[in-house]
Design a protein around this motif. Sequence first.
Motif, short mmCIF file in Angstrom:
data_model
loop_
_atom_site.label_atom_id
_atom_site.label_comp_id
_atom_site.label_asym_id
_atom_site.label_seq_id
_atom_site.Cartn_x
_atom_site.Cartn_y
_atom_site.Cartn_z
N ARG A 1 30.52 41.67 22.92
CA ARG A 1 31.34 40.77 23.72
C ARG A 1 31.19 41.13 25.20
NH1 ARG A 1 37.70 39.39 22.92
NH2 ARG A 1 37.76 37.79 24.51
N PHE A 2 30.99 40.11 26.04
CA PHE A 2 30.84 40.29 27.47
C PHE A 2 31.98 39.62 28.21
CE2 PHE A 2 26.57 40.77 25.85
CZ PHE A 2 26.08 41.83 26.61
N SER A 3 32.22 40.04 29.44
CA SER A 3 33.21 39.45 30.31
C SER A 3 32.61 39.35 31.71
CB SER A 3 34.47 40.33 30.33
OG SER A 3 35.41 39.84 31.25
N LEU A 4 32.80 38.22 32.37
CA LEU A 4 32.23 38.01 33.69
C LEU A 4 33.19 37.15 34.50
CD1 LEU A 4 29.62 38.30 35.47
CD2 LEU A 4 28.89 36.12 34.46
N PRO A 5 33.55 37.58 35.71
CA PRO A 5 34.44 36.76 36.54
C PRO A 5 33.78 35.43 36.87
CG PRO A 5 34.06 38.92 37.56
CD PRO A 5 33.17 38.82 36.37
N ALA A 6 34.60 34.41 36.98
CA ALA A 6 34.11 33.08 37.34
C ALA A 6 34.66 32.71 38.71
CB ALA A 6 34.57 32.07 36.31
N GLY A 7 34.04 31.75 39.36
CA GLY A 7 34.58 31.21 40.59
C GLY A 7 34.18 31.96 41.84
N ALA A 8 35.08 31.94 42.81
CA ALA A 8 34.80 32.42 44.16
C ALA A 8 34.37 33.89 44.18
CB ALA A 8 36.02 32.23 45.05
N GLY A 9 34.99 34.74 43.41
CA GLY A 9 34.62 36.15 43.41
C GLY A 9 33.17 36.35 43.03
#
Length: 175
Positions: A155-163
């Motif tokens: 399982r992966f996690s990645l910030p979305a959007g402006a950051g």
Amino acid sequence: MLNDPAQPGRPGATIRPASPADLPAIARLCAAHAAFERADPVPEDLATRLAPALFSPHPRAWCLVVDHAGELTGYATYSREFSTWQGADHVHLDCLFVTEPHRRAGWGRALLDAVQDAAASAHGITHLQWQTPDWNTDAIRFYRRTGARALPKVRFSLPAGAGRRGETESRAMTP
């Protein structure tokens, strides 16, 4: 299924759908669950954040609780998801947690069974998916005893959007 007096545990305990009045207790259970899984703490306003997801006219997720004489001692949350490979919906079991004093009394299995029943009867779905930390050998044994099979995924996690864009722009500007 849900209010069956033959459920495990002590007399007077039942599994039932959560209500808006349960939100503070659910948030406390979520905080205990996150601490148990060595995750980041839950937001302080979690109960407020959960309200629209669980109790809007078209909820995004559902929650079942173990209610022992007004004290919530466990919960399971789930949502409807889509599998491209199967071309069909499945239920994603997001959380299943029972507080320490109530473990090994059958409540985890009863919650899992209740989610399976709700998936089939209320949503017409015949398949559940979920994950657990790879270090949680007790949970892995429990899930295998239910007949579930582990799938080889990471399982992966990645910030979305402006950051995320800011990080990309910073890297692009670095010589």
